[in-house]
Write a protein that holds these residues in place. Structure first.
Motif, PDB file in Angstrom:
ATOM      1  N   LYS A 282     -12.821   7.233  -3.694  1.00 38.70           N
ATOM      2  CA  LYS A 282     -13.926   6.252  -3.776  1.00 38.70           C
ATOM      3  C   LYS A 282     -15.272   6.888  -3.466  1.00 38.70           C
ATOM      4  N   LYS A 283     -15.281   7.806  -2.494  1.00 34.36           N
ATOM      5  CA  LYS A 283     -16.522   8.484  -2.104  1.00 34.36           C
ATOM      6  C   LYS A 283     -17.084   9.315  -3.248  1.00 34.36           C
TER       7      LYS A 283
ATOM      8  N   VAL B  40      -5.475   2.601  -7.027  1.00 31.73           N
ATOM      9  CA  VAL B  40      -6.702   2.727  -6.223  1.00 31.73           C
ATOM     10  C   VAL B  40      -7.894   2.195  -7.014  1.00 31.73           C
ATOM     11  N   GLY B  41      -7.897   2.512  -8.320  1.00 37.45           N
ATOM     12  CA  GLY B  41      -8.975   2.049  -9.183  1.00 37.45           C
ATOM     13  C   GLY B  41      -9.346   3.104 -10.211  1.00 37.45           C
TER      14      GLY B  41
ATOM     15  N   PRO C 270       0.824  -1.219   0.000  1.00 38.95           N
ATOM     16  CA  PRO C 270       0.000   0.000   0.000  1.00 38.95           C
ATOM     17  C   PRO C 270       0.854   1.263   0.000  1.00 38.95           C
ATOM     18  N   HIS C 271       0.321   2.309  -0.637  1.00 40.59           N
ATOM     19  CA  HIS C 271       0.923   3.649  -0.655  1.00 40.59           C
ATOM     20  C   HIS C 271       2.208   3.746  -1.485  1.00 40.59           C
TER      21      HIS C 271
ATOM     22  N   TYR D 222      -3.888   6.730  -8.722  1.00 44.25           N
ATOM     23  CA  TYR D 222      -2.761   6.033  -8.110  1.00 44.25           C
ATOM     24  C   TYR D 222      -2.363   6.723  -6.812  1.00 44.25           C
ATOM     25  N   ASN D 223      -2.167   5.913  -5.774  1.00 45.64           N
ATOM     26  CA  ASN D 223      -1.754   6.399  -4.462  1.00 45.64           C
ATOM     27  C   ASN D 223      -0.271   6.093  -4.253  1.00 45.64           C
ATOM     28  N   ASP D 224       0.552   7.128  -4.352  1.00 43.10           N
ATOM     29  CA  ASP D 224       1.997   6.988  -4.139  1.00 43.10           C
ATOM     30  C   ASP D 224       2.405   7.857  -2.952  1.00 43.10           C
ATOM     31  N   ALA D 225       1.651   7.704  -1.841  1.00 46.89           N
ATOM     32  CA  ALA D 225       1.812   8.581  -0.679  1.00 46.89           C
ATOM     33  C   ALA D 225       3.194   8.505  -0.055  1.00 46.89           C
ATOM     34  N   LEU D 226       3.899   7.396  -0.264  1.00 50.73           N
ATOM     35  CA  LEU D 226       5.229   7.254   0.327  1.00 50.73           C
ATOM     36  C   LEU D 226       6.327   7.932  -0.504  1.00 50.73           C
TER      37      LEU D 226
END
Length: 420
Positions: free
Chosen positions: A411-412, A275-276, A269-270, A284-288
């Protein structure tokens, strides 16, 4: 430091975060009757153990000189510790290295160490090696020490903080990359890089160093290493795979098993996490990605479909010139900017543009607004990328909170008829 040496010593646990708690739990099992000291800048700790002596609050460092051995947690910078009167300073990592009967595969790098450690662990397990994933990403190492055997292999993800004071190096060391990072913790980049290089400093001719041959600084450290050298190359994700492959080969795991393990591996994760696709937009979640090099690699990895990017965060005085150039050269049309570095990143983009057209830009101070803007300004078939090139501490607790909020609002809003 051998465990026997701790028996008759006055011990202080310095820092009572996650690792400090692990140190306490381990020492309490080994020495059930010993009085242990705990020093932390917190003013209150909820502990029921009566065999402890607490040193809390603003002056917590003053207690150091009253103890024979101080076990330091990684979160406390060495530059903050007074050396006058200090007898013996050690760490959880150092205790583990000096007492572990098995083999240690140490993995470090500014970026990619968690993914590489997880891949390596997966390969070793698939190869029927008795492997354990420990360190930053896995189980607390001292909890593993009491049951450790000679045929165990410990895949240890190592941060620069854990490596800084280390007097032993792992039998297999993996050094992925070194970029400017944690400059609020170290005196300068040179000190940070030197801490990373400790992973190979004490290796012998019987040990192995797997290193990124395309990183010039790592190349200099590799030249000085006495270990058998295994150079690797590769971009954002391929480098991690090649490092894990190299470790698998050193431990004589067949190539078929290595490749099968890598094929089955699911990204963490991250870390450029898909994400979809919602309302035709892929997120895309590349929070790191907390440094510019990681964000640049993410843009290169995803290619020309990246149309919206979220940048900015905690100020650590990192240079954003190359990131600004990459944003301008890419097909990115919208930049969403978080405080505090968001403003400085935008200034670098406008400066590098030389009066050419710049992307749309928006300053926001929360993830909800950022997600709204992403839906409003990203076309169907395109990508919105969260890859901030900065730490999260300005408006988020950490990268996990930042990434999870991104996923929550993506998503929300993706389920609604409108994006507002």
């Amino acid at each position: 430091m051998k465990l026997d040496e701790l028996k008759n010593k006055k011990i202080l646990i310095l820092g009572f975060g996650q690792e400090g708690k692990d140190n306490f739990d381990f020492l309490r099992k080994v020495f059930p009757k010993k009085i242990l000291g705990i020093a932390d800048q917190k003013t209150k700790l909820d502990l029921k153990d009566k065999k402890i002596k607490l040193h809390l609050g603003q002056n917590y460092l003053k207690a150091l000189k009253n103890y024979d051995i101080v076990i330091k947690s990684p979160g406390i910078p060495f530059k903050n510790i007074p050396r006058s009167g200090l007898r013996k300073l050690t760490s959880q990592t150092e205790i583990f290295f000096e007492n572990c009967p098995g083999k240690i595969v140490g993995i470090t790098g500014t970026k990619g160490k968690s993914t590489t450690a997880s891949m390596t662990y997966k390969i070793l397990k698939k190869g029927e090696i008795k492997a354990h994933l420990v360190g930053n990403i896995g189980k607390p190492v001292l909890a593993s020490l009491k049951k450790a055997k000679k045929n165990d292999v410990f895949v240890y993800e190592l941060s620069s903080h854990q490596l800084y004071h280390l007097k032993e190096s792992p039998q297999i060391a993996v050094l992925l990359n070194i970029y400017p990072e944690h400059l609020d913790y170290y005196r300068n980049f040179k000190e940070y890089a030197k801490a990373k290089a400790n992973i190979t400093l004490h290796q012998t001719k019987n040990d192995y160093l797997v290193f990124n041959s395309e990183d010039k600084l790592i190349g200099k450290f590799a030249k000085k290493s006495k270990a058998k050298k295994i150079p690797i190359k590769g971009g954002y994700y391929e480098l991690n795979k090649n490092a894990a492959r190299a470790v698998g080969k050193i431990l004589k795991i067949p190539s078929k098993i290595i490749e099968k393990a890598l094929k089955e591996f699911k990204p963490l994760p991250h870390r450029l996490e898909l994400v979809g696709t919602y309302k035709g937009i892929t997120f895309y979640n590349d929070a790191l990605a907390t440094i510019p090099e990681a964000t640049i690699a993410a843009i290169e990895s995803l290619g020309s479909r990246v149309e919206t990017i979220m940048l900015g965060g905690y100020e650590r005085n990192i240079d954003y010139k190359n990131l600004a150039k990459k944003v301008l050269k890419s097909k990115i049309k919208t930049v969403i900017l978080f405080p505090t570095t968001g403003e400085r990143i935008w200034k670098e983009i406008t400066k590098a543009s030389q009066d050419r057209k710049t992307p749309k830009h928006f300053f926001v101070d929360n993830m909800k607004e950022a997600a709204r803007l992403a839906y409003r300004y990203t076309l169907k078939g395109k990508i919105c990328l969260l890859s901030t090139a900065a730490s999260s501490f300005s408006i988020f607790r950490d990268y996990r909170e930042k990434g999870n909020l991104f996923k929550k609002y993506v998503k929300k809003f993706g389920k609604r008829k409108g994006a507002s």
